[in-house]
Design a protein around this motif. Structure first.
Motif, short mmCIF file in Angstrom:
data_model
loop_
_atom_site.label_atom_id
_atom_site.label_comp_id
_atom_site.label_asym_id
_atom_site.label_seq_id
_atom_site.Cartn_x
_atom_site.Cartn_y
_atom_site.Cartn_z
N PRO A 5 12.67 -20.21 -5.22
CA PRO A 5 11.73 -20.91 -4.34
C PRO A 5 12.24 -20.90 -2.90
CG PRO A 5 13.00 -22.48 -5.63
CD PRO A 5 13.35 -21.12 -6.15
N ASN A 6 11.33 -20.93 -1.95
CA ASN A 6 11.72 -20.94 -0.54
C ASN A 6 10.96 -22.04 0.19
OD1 ASN A 6 13.12 -19.25 1.74
ND2 ASN A 6 11.10 -19.78 2.50
N THR A 7 11.68 -22.97 0.79
CA THR A 7 11.03 -24.10 1.48
C THR A 7 11.23 -24.02 2.99
OG1 THR A 7 13.05 -25.38 1.08
CG2 THR A 7 11.23 -25.67 -0.47
N LYS A 8 12.14 -23.19 3.45
CA LYS A 8 12.44 -23.12 4.89
C LYS A 8 11.62 -22.03 5.55
CE LYS A 8 16.39 -19.95 4.34
NZ LYS A 8 16.10 -19.53 2.99
N ASN A 9 11.51 -22.12 6.89
CA ASN A 9 10.88 -21.04 7.64
C ASN A 9 11.77 -19.81 7.58
OD1 ASN A 9 8.72 -22.59 8.38
ND2 ASN A 9 9.57 -23.18 10.36
N LEU A 10 11.15 -18.64 7.50
CA LEU A 10 11.93 -17.41 7.48
C LEU A 10 12.19 -16.95 8.91
CD1 LEU A 10 10.04 -15.54 4.61
CD2 LEU A 10 12.18 -16.83 4.46
N GLU A 11 13.20 -16.10 9.07
CA GLU A 11 13.53 -15.58 10.40
C GLU A 11 12.40 -14.68 10.89
OE1 GLU A 11 16.82 -12.54 12.28
OE2 GLU A 11 17.35 -13.68 10.48
N PRO A 12 11.84 -14.96 12.08
CA PRO A 12 10.74 -14.13 12.59
C PRO A 12 11.18 -12.67 12.77
CG PRO A 12 10.97 -16.13 13.89
CD PRO A 12 12.19 -16.04 13.02
N LYS A 13 10.33 -11.76 12.37
CA LYS A 13 10.64 -10.33 12.57
C LYS A 13 9.34 -9.53 12.52
CE LYS A 13 13.37 -9.92 8.91
NZ LYS A 13 14.20 -9.30 7.85
N THR A 14 9.41 -8.29 12.99
CA THR A 14 8.27 -7.38 12.92
C THR A 14 8.55 -6.32 11.86
OG1 THR A 14 7.73 -7.71 15.25
CG2 THR A 14 6.85 -5.72 14.20
N LEU A 15 7.63 -6.16 10.93
CA LEU A 15 7.77 -5.16 9.87
C LEU A 15 6.79 -4.02 10.13
CD1 LEU A 15 7.91 -7.54 6.77
CD2 LEU A 15 9.82 -6.58 8.04
N VAL A 16 7.29 -2.77 10.06
CA VAL A 16 6.45 -1.59 10.25
C VAL A 16 6.08 -1.02 8.89
CG1 VAL A 16 6.28 0.70 11.29
CG2 VAL A 16 7.60 -1.09 12.44
N VAL A 17 4.78 -0.92 8.62
CA VAL A 17 4.29 -0.40 7.34
C VAL A 17 4.43 1.13 7.33
CG1 VAL A 17 2.29 -0.24 5.80
CG2 VAL A 17 2.64 -2.30 7.19
N GLU A 18 5.06 1.66 6.29
CA GLU A 18 5.16 3.10 6.14
C GLU A 18 3.77 3.68 5.84
OE1 GLU A 18 7.68 6.41 3.53
OE2 GLU A 18 7.28 4.44 2.68
N SER A 19 3.54 4.92 6.28
CA SER A 19 2.26 5.56 5.97
C SER A 19 2.10 5.76 4.46
CB SER A 19 2.14 6.90 6.71
OG SER A 19 2.03 6.67 8.10
N ASP A 20 0.86 6.01 4.06
CA ASP A 20 0.50 5.98 2.65
C ASP A 20 0.81 7.29 1.94
OD1 ASP A 20 -1.06 4.28 0.66
OD2 ASP A 20 -2.13 6.18 0.53
N TRP A 21 1.66 7.25 0.92
CA TRP A 21 2.02 8.46 0.16
C TRP A 21 0.85 8.95 -0.71
CZ3 TRP A 21 5.89 11.93 0.32
CH2 TRP A 21 7.03 11.61 1.05
N SER A 22 0.03 8.03 -1.21
CA SER A 22 -1.14 8.47 -1.99
C SER A 22 -2.04 9.34 -1.12
CB SER A 22 -1.92 7.27 -2.52
OG SER A 22 -1.09 6.40 -3.24
N SER A 23 -2.23 8.94 0.14
CA SER A 23 -3.03 9.73 1.09
C SER A 23 -2.34 11.05 1.40
CB SER A 23 -3.27 8.94 2.37
OG SER A 23 -4.01 7.77 2.12
N ALA A 24 -1.01 11.04 1.44
CA ALA A 24 -0.26 12.28 1.69
C ALA A 24 -0.48 13.31 0.59
CB ALA A 24 1.23 11.97 1.82
N SER A 25 -0.80 12.82 -0.62
CA SER A 25 -0.90 13.73 -1.77
C SER A 25 -1.91 14.85 -1.54
CB SER A 25 -1.27 12.95 -3.04
OG SER A 25 -2.62 12.55 -3.05
N TYR A 26 -2.98 14.57 -0.77
CA TYR A 26 -4.01 15.57 -0.56
C TYR A 26 -3.49 16.72 0.30
CZ TYR A 26 -6.08 11.38 -2.28
OH TYR A 26 -6.30 10.24 -3.03
N TYR A 27 -2.52 16.44 1.17
CA TYR A 27 -1.93 17.49 2.01
C TYR A 27 -0.91 18.30 1.21
CZ TYR A 27 -4.55 15.11 5.50
OH TYR A 27 -5.62 14.55 6.18
N PHE A 28 -0.24 17.66 0.25
CA PHE A 28 0.59 18.42 -0.67
C PHE A 28 -0.28 19.40 -1.45
CE2 PHE A 28 3.66 15.08 0.16
CZ PHE A 28 4.89 15.68 -0.07
N SER A 29 -1.44 18.93 -1.89
CA SER A 29 -2.37 19.79 -2.63
C SER A 29 -2.87 20.94 -1.76
CB SER A 29 -3.55 18.95 -3.13
OG SER A 29 -4.41 19.71 -3.94
#
Length: 407
Positions: free
Chosen positions: A201-225
């Motif tokens: 369980p977590n009751t405290k505030n978390l340390e603020p940060k910026t998270l960068v979402v990686e591009s989608d590998w499922s979408s990449a699959s069409y370029y592999f094809s």
């Protein structure tokens, strides 16, 4: 709207920037709703992620998530802990046919108050948000990993955290590990030992940060094809990707070596190059990456090689029954396919019929998986706009590398 893809030849060298991962985006959007102290970049522009964003900010009692299965599972858990709020969660006609009972029963075991509005075991559901005190629950391990992830995403906000015991053989482990890695990244304490996952369980505030979402590998699959079906020497560079990706579909790098495609990382990009056309039959267990089954089946069909794909039991409860859909559409094109409830067996066929109209069944992956066939023969894709569910710029991106597409 139907699109006609003329028989096309792509540029020898091309590059594409692909939108953020839908899987990562939807997990992080829910976590951001629970912990507003962190920011997100490169969030998916897919319909599913937009629906998730709108649902999380909605003040309405009725929340409609249309075809977005991930959102249905994640939001069922999310709204169950919104104390004092009543929510009716609904979706499209197909969504009302997709089971939710396993997740609902697990939440009820933890103390959640959820009831069915129409049919037992299926959306729409009515949720009365409350504080959940219980912390132990068991779940069959071979169910959709989204049920498991839904529980894990809210676990740190439960009064006593969560101890989740998985029974039997675990499928889609990469998606479970993705969820746990994202929890670890924002500062939530987790462990996964043998068959037991624990979230503190977590009751405290978390340390603020910026998270960068990686591009989608499922979408990449069409370029592999596309690379696999293209002439030897063709190169396609796609971004933004990590060599140590959290996404299960990153196994594409190893799988497509079989089709003569090499993958080279440079910074946040990956270059796919067709190296050889000497390709043999394929046998593959896709239990940990079922979303790329359609892409692989179509690649094999285009190259005229047989394949045996197993571990596909979750495909029957997706946007459509993907096994039946694949069999129907490949056979229209001139192939021979046998299916069971968890496998697909493609017999070799080199004669692809021209200008066959491919039904997409409200399934974005049907439209995108079959598109690379235009490198072999002209093809028609029905309801082409369905790609907006996960990859809205798909058709524009194909045009940019040389595909000839008309409405």
């Amino acid at each position: 709207m139907h699109f006609t893809l003329q028989k096309s030849k792509i540029a020898k060298q091309s590059s594409i920037q692909i939108t953020g991962s839908k899987s990562e985006s939807n997990r992080l959007l829910l976590l951001q709703a629970l912990y507003p102290e962190f920011k997100l970049e490169n969030v998916s522009n897919s319909d599913d992620s937009n629906l998730m964003t709108n649902a999380l900010s909605s003040q309405s009692e009725l929340v409609d998530i249309h075809h977005a299965g991930t959102a249905m599972r994640f939001l069922t858990a999310y709204f169950s802990i919104q104390e004092g709020r009543e929510t009716v969660l609904t979706g499209s006609k197909r969504m009302k046919e997709r089971p939710i009972k396993i997740l609902v029963e697990a939440l009820q075991e933890l103390g959640a108050e959820i009831s069915y509005v129409e049919n037992e075991g299926y959306p729409p559901i009515k949720i009365k948000g409350k504080k959940l005190i219980k912390s132990n629950v068991s779940l069959k391990a071979n169910v959709s990993s989204q049920y498991i992830s839904a529980l894990l995403l809210i676990a740190s906000k439960l009064e006593n955290g969560l101890e989740l015991t998985l029974e039997g053989e675990i499928t889609s482990i990469p998606y479970i590990k993705m969820t746990l890695s994202l929890l670890d990244e924002i500062g939530v304490e987790t462990s996964f030992i043998d068959q037991v996952i624990t979230v503190k369980p977590n009751t405290k505030n978390l340390e603020p940060k910026t998270l960068v979402v990686e591009s989608d590998w499922s979408s990449a699959s069409y370029y592999f094809s596309i690379a696999a079906i293209s002439e030897v020497g063709t190169e396609i560079t796609i971004a933004s990707y990590k060599e140590n990706s959290l996404q299960g579909d990153s196994v594409l790098v190893d799988i497509y070596k079989h089709f003569g495609v090499t993958s080279t990382y440079q910074g946040n990009s990956i270059t796919l190059k067709k190296e050889t056309s000497n390709i043999t039959p394929l046998t593959l267990d896709l239990k940990n990456a079922p979303d790329i089954a359609q892409t692989i089946a179509v690649t094999c069909f285009a190259l005229g090689i047989p394949c045996d794909l197993t571990g596909l039991h979750t495909l029957k409860i997706k946007e459509t029954d993907r096994l039946v859909a694949l069999k129907t559409e490949i056979e229209k094109l001139g192939g021979q396919v046998e299916i069971t409830d968890k496998s697909l067996h493609l017999l070799a066929s080199n004669n692809i019929k021209e200008l066959v109209s491919i039904a997409t069944y409200n399934d974005h992956r049907m439209a995108m998986a079959f598109a690379p066939l235009a490198l072999k023969e002209a093809i028609i894709i029905e309801d082409a706009a369905v790609v907006s569910k996960s990859y809205p710029t798909f058709w524009d991106d194909l045009k940019s590398i040389g595909f000839q597409i008309t409405k």
